[in-house]
Every structure is written in structure tokens, then in C-alpha cells.
Design a protein around this motif. Sequence first.
Motif, PDB file in Angstrom:
ATOM      1  N   LEU A 131       0.846  -1.066  -0.174  1.00 56.01           N
ATOM      2  CA  LEU A 131       0.119  -0.101   0.142  1.00 56.01           C
ATOM      3  C   LEU A 131       0.872   1.246   0.083  1.00 56.01           C
ATOM      4  O   LEU A 131       0.872   1.954  -0.970  1.00 56.01           O
ATOM      5  CB  LEU A 131      -0.990   0.122   1.254  1.00 56.01           C
ATOM      6  N   ALA A 161      -0.544   7.815   5.134  1.00 59.07           N
ATOM      7  CA  ALA A 161      -1.034   7.495   3.758  1.00 59.07           C
ATOM      8  C   ALA A 161      -1.560   6.068   4.044  1.00 59.07           C
ATOM      9  O   ALA A 161      -2.803   5.754   3.613  1.00 59.07           O
ATOM     10  CB  ALA A 161      -0.167   7.733   2.789  1.00 59.07           C
ATOM     11  N   ALA A 200      -2.513   4.759   6.841  1.00 61.03           N
ATOM     12  CA  ALA A 200      -3.606   4.684   7.875  1.00 61.03           C
ATOM     13  C   ALA A 200      -4.887   5.188   6.991  1.00 61.03           C
ATOM     14  O   ALA A 200      -6.085   4.656   7.089  1.00 61.03           O
ATOM     15  CB  ALA A 200      -3.207   5.583   8.969  1.00 61.03           C
ATOM     16  N   ALA A 201      -4.740   6.107   6.136  1.00 60.34           N
ATOM     17  CA  ALA A 201      -6.061   6.756   5.550  1.00 60.34           C
ATOM     18  C   ALA A 201      -6.507   5.790   4.517  1.00 60.34           C
ATOM     19  O   ALA A 201      -7.552   5.453   4.280  1.00 60.34           O
ATOM     20  CB  ALA A 201      -5.578   7.856   4.712  1.00 60.34           C
ATOM     21  N   ALA A 202      -5.477   5.014   3.893  1.00 60.51           N
ATOM     22  CA  ALA A 202      -5.989   3.891   2.690  1.00 60.51           C
ATOM     23  C   ALA A 202      -6.651   2.700   3.505  1.00 60.51           C
ATOM     24  O   ALA A 202      -7.603   2.360   3.136  1.00 60.51           O
ATOM     25  CB  ALA A 202      -4.915   3.406   2.102  1.00 60.51           C
ATOM     26  N   ASN A 226      -8.055   2.752   6.594  1.00 62.06           N
ATOM     27  CA  ASN A 226      -9.398   3.353   6.814  1.00 62.06           C
ATOM     28  C   ASN A 226     -10.602   3.293   5.767  1.00 62.06           C
ATOM     29  O   ASN A 226     -11.562   2.810   5.914  1.00 62.06           O
ATOM     30  CB  ASN A 226      -9.170   4.679   7.342  1.00 62.06           C
ATOM     31  N   GLY A 227     -10.017   3.726   4.598  1.00 57.36           N
ATOM     32  CA  GLY A 227     -11.092   3.692   3.520  1.00 57.36           C
ATOM     33  C   GLY A 227     -11.417   2.165   3.187  1.00 57.36           C
ATOM     34  O   GLY A 227     -12.624   2.097   2.848  1.00 57.36           O
TER      35      GLY A 227
END
Lengths: 451, 267
Positions: A312, A318, A320-322, A324-325
Motif C-alpha cells: 500500500l 497515507a 492509515a488513510a488507505a 481506513n478507506g
Amino acid sequence: MSRYLPALFLVLLLAGSATAQGAPAPPQEVTVEDYGYDWGGTTLQVEWRGSPAEQEEGFTGYRIYRGDTAEGPWEAIADVAPKPALFLDTEAGTEARFYRISALLNGQESDGIVTSGSALATPNRFKTGRFNSVIFVFLFTSLILGWIWTAGRKIPGGFLLGYIGYGAVFTGVLLFTDLTPIWDSGASVLLAFIPLLIPFIALLIPLFKSRGDIYVRPIPAIQAVEEAIGRATEMGKPILFVPGISTIEDVATLAALNILSPVAEKAAQYDSKLIVPNYDPIVFTVTQEVVKEAYLKAGRPDAYSDDNVFYLSARQFAYAAAVNGMMVREKPATNFFLGMFYAESLLLAETGNMTGAIQIAGTDAVTQLPFFIVACDYTLIGEELYAAGAYMGGDPKLTGGLKGQDWNKALGIICILVLTGWFVFYGVFTDPAGWSNWIRELPSTLFEVGK
Amino acid sequence: MKSPLNMGIGVGVVILMVASFFYKVSFGGEFIPSFGLWVAAWMTLIILSFLYKDNPFYKAAEHIMVGLAMAYFAIYYIFQVLEPRFYNRLVLNELQPGEQLFGSPEVFRWALIIPAILGCLMLTRIFPKVAWMSRWSIAATIGLGSGLAIPVTIQANITTQIRAASQLPLDYMTALHGNAEVMPGFTNVHLWQIGVPLLMIGTICGLMYFFFSVPHRGVFGYAATFGIWILMIGFGASFGYTVMARLSLFIGRVLFLLKDWLDWLPT
């Protein structure tokens, strides 16, 4: 004559300033000492604090001189760059040496600064300051290995031979290498013998071992793993496995990979989709291999897809955001957060909590454990994470390793209790300020790692 | 998802984004700094919008972050790892003092070929037929990693802890004999008379909780339960401390929006 005096004074002043501009200031605080790890050679390490002239244009570095006395004669042996302010003289020989360092600016050389004392190069094959660390590494690992090797065996034959061999090699190393500083340092001599005792200590342990299976106490988080995977299967939703955001060298990452294997195997058996997003490229390649192998072991190699185990990002937020998404879009029924985590732990665990997934977390990051405890259903605390792989694998050798680790903890407790008991008992009657240095420095001598 | 309300909100946000940029530029802001502020401010708001629910703006921000991180690390690895650690050392022979193997800088220099080969083998994963060769690199990485981790872990997590735990009673007894000036940390001896024994018992009971091959029953069970209580108190304190730190980060971000971007507060 007197009328020429001002002019003469001016000429001298200009000459003086010209000298000041041309010759740089010398370096400061020049020291020399034996280099601790020179593979049996004779290397001395010279260090200094840089000259103020380093900031000026045209500063090229330092000239190193070697001499047998503080007065010389001096032999120029090298010109070195300004940084690092360090020189290793690999050809120091076995005589006592002095060094003189001068700064070089625009071809001008400063006065030389001589080391305050001399140093004698001794051949060192080991970092002797870390000898106590070597002892404890041997001690702790041998206790674990002893239990692993003897798990499920009645007669520890291989183990016996292995440790006799170990003792022989260790004795050979002691005799072959030059460990003079250790032999010369009084109480530390005792320490040199401890590694020789380790094989015998480790040999005794299997004698106390019962022949039945090793007992392992239940851990709720591990017992819940199967239930969590079953839940995902029933709901027809995927399982998310986050192996932390550290590198492969991290013990927590290795422990997470140990758990990933049985989780992937069960997911394959139940035909559940397993998603493994990765942070580190090397960990990514390993998780791919682990999951592929587990699917093969479960007899479902066709169910494995490279698309579900993917790289990832190596940027913390970045990643963590991905993830989470992914959690809000794919809505996995089960989330595993196992390995090393930092500030993203609560972001991940809280999002997973919002999506209604059952969450099993585990880390040895003390600062992140509270977040997992509050936001996840089950949390493996510290060493429970390391032990989980042994629990789930069911391999007697792994449970033997657990037993060895317990012995290590017992050893740690004994060390603390013995020293504490001694200090407290002795301290009740006498003032520790008056004790011999070696008693007061015992905790440091035994357990502190030197250079 | 594509309800008229959602579409309306989306269009509204885009209009706000464009308007805020022109507002900043038209009121004396320079183009490039204003653009930087604009990106930072809107990215902050878009990421925070995840608290409401997943939305296309968040998806865009997420992909931008992942893409940028990838590009950043590709360049980082080339200029911070490949060039200084491999090319400069092997090709240009720029070795630092102490960089030697078996006592020889030359051996160290040429030994760099081994990790280079292992690194190249990782690339074989691109070709399925020879992908198995990457396992050699993985094996070396895990083997070396574990080997390096074992002594470091034992030093950091075991011996250092034992040293600290056994040093404490020594310092404590020294302070009890009226040497408070020798031990400045023990000025309040009366408080430490409770603290030090509690710390010692807590350490030992905490360790006992992590015994896996002993049933947690009887006296051992009580000790282990006391240990987990101590751990939980520690975690609670850590939780409160970290939440405060996170709140201060959030306040910093809000101040950035109000001060630097909107100029609503004096700088």
C-alpha cells in the motif's frame, strides 16, 4: 628613529594580521584510544574537536602526525576531510603512540595539537564492553533452545551433543582470542566462566520436564480467532489482517507473521476472503509467501489471489488513510491488527469499531496498547503476541519455546530478587555510600551494555 | 450515493474551494504561497470529512497521499540509500573510517556486491517462472533480521530492565541513610517508602502475568491479577497522556486553519 616607530608598528600589525588570516586555528581536545573492534589488528582511534576555521572558505581538512614521544619526531601519516573528526590508524603497531593534528586552510597549516597522552593498540576480536550482553544472550537463548529441542523427546540426546559442542567451541574461542582486558579486571574474571556453565544449566532443565504435554494457559484473544473467522464466513464478508507498520527485523512483525499463517489457513478452509495491506516492501513479499503457503497447506491454492495481499504505502498516515478507506468500503467482518503500531493505531481501531467488525489486536508498543484495549474486542498484550503463534500452531516445539521463555522470566525475577534482597538486607545495617565500588556497581557490571 | 443532496453538497464544496483560492489571491496573497496554503487547508478539511462519512473528496485525498508517498520513497531510496550507501562506496570508493570487514576496507567495499545481488533477486518476483529466487533474499533478510533482533531485544527488554529494577533498591537504601544529595531523585524519602516497594512488587507481579506455562491459580493467580492491574493503571495513564498530546495536535491544526489560511486570528 622615533618618527619611524608608528610606521614600523603598522607594518608589524599588518604582518600579524596577514599571519592570522593565513594560518588557521588548530583543532582542539585531541584524544587517542585503542579501537575496540579491530579484528585482531593494532588500530588506534584518534578523535578531536574541529577547528573554528572549518567554517571558512578554503578549509581542506586536517593533517595527522604520528610519533613515539610527546615531543616527536613526527611522521605525517594522512590528510583527512573535516568530517568526521575521527581517524583510525590501522598501522599503529604495538608501541605506545602519540598523535599531533593540525588544520589545513588554503595550503596553510596551523600549529599542531598533541594528544594529552599516548595509547597502546591491543588486538580485539570482540567488543569486550559487551561481554556481559553476550553472556545473557547465550543464557536466555539457550534456555529457550533447550526447551524447543527437547519438546516431545524423552532423551535429549541431540541437545546434549549440541551443548557439549557449544561448550567446546566457546572454550576454543576464549583460548584463541585475546580477552586480556577481561582476565585483568578482577571480579569480571568470574563472568568469563559463566558461559561455560550455561550448557550445564540448560542440560539440567529437561530433567525437570514432565513427559506429558506442556500446559499453556488460555488466552481469550487467541480463543476468539476461530470464532472471528467463522463470523466473517457466515456474513460473507472479508477478513482484514494488518501486519503493523514496522520492518521485518521487528520481533512484533515476525510474531504477526506467525499468526498470519494459521489465520490464512483457516480463512482458506472456510473460503473467506483475506485482505492483507502492507506497509513495508519486504514484509509485503513475506506476507505474500506466508499466505500463499497457508492456502496451499489448506488444499486451496486456487483460492489464493495476489490481489488480496498487496503493498500500500510506506508513509504512516497515507497507509492509515488507505486502510481506513478500505474498512468503510469493504466492511470486513473481522479485523486483525497485529504487529508494531505507532500513532495510527487508534485511527485504525476506531474506524474498525465504527464499521462494526470484531477486532483482535496485539502489539508490544506500550504506548499504543491502551488504544487497542479501548477500541478492540480482544487485545494481545506484549508477550502474548509473541506467544500467540505457538498457541495457534499447536507445534510442541513452539510450546517448548514458550516454556523456555517462562524460564527466562523466572531467571529475571530471581536476578531482581537476589540483588534486591542483598541490597536491602545489607543496607539496613550499613550505609551503601560506604560500600565497595564493585558492590554498588554490580547492577551496571552485570546488566549494562558498554561500548 | 448519487442522491441530489450528495451531488449538491459536492458541487457546493467545489465552489467553496475555488472561491477560497481566489479570495486569498485577490486580497494580497501571492500565487504560489496561497496555493500551498490552499492545498494544505483543504486537505485538512477533506481528511476530517471522514468523520462524517466516506466521500469522493476523501477518496481523492487518500489516493493523492498514497501516490505522493510512493513517489517520495522511490526518490528517497535512490538518493538516500542506493547512491550514498551503494554507488558511492562501491564505485567511488568513498568509505567512512571504521567501515571495514575482517579488518579490511577493501573487503567491506566488495562485500557490498552481496546485498546488491540479493536486492536484484527480489526483482525476480516480477517474473513468475523465476520468482522462487526471491525467497533467497527473503530468507537472508529474515535470518539476518532475527539474528540482529535477538541480542538487541535481550539487551533492551531484559537486561536493561533487570539493571534498572535492581539499581532502584540500592539507590533507595542509599537515600534512606540520609544521602539524599547523592540521590537527587529521592528527596521525598517518605513518598518513596511506598513507591519503591510498590514498583518492585508491581514489576515482579507484572512479569508473573506473562507466565504462559503455569496455571494462574492460587497465590500465583493473585499475583498475576495484581500484575495485570498494575499494567492497566499504567495503560490508563499512558492513554490520558497521549490523548492530551493528540488534542494539542488538533488545536495546532485548527489554529493553522484560522490563522494562516483564513487570517481570522492575529498571527
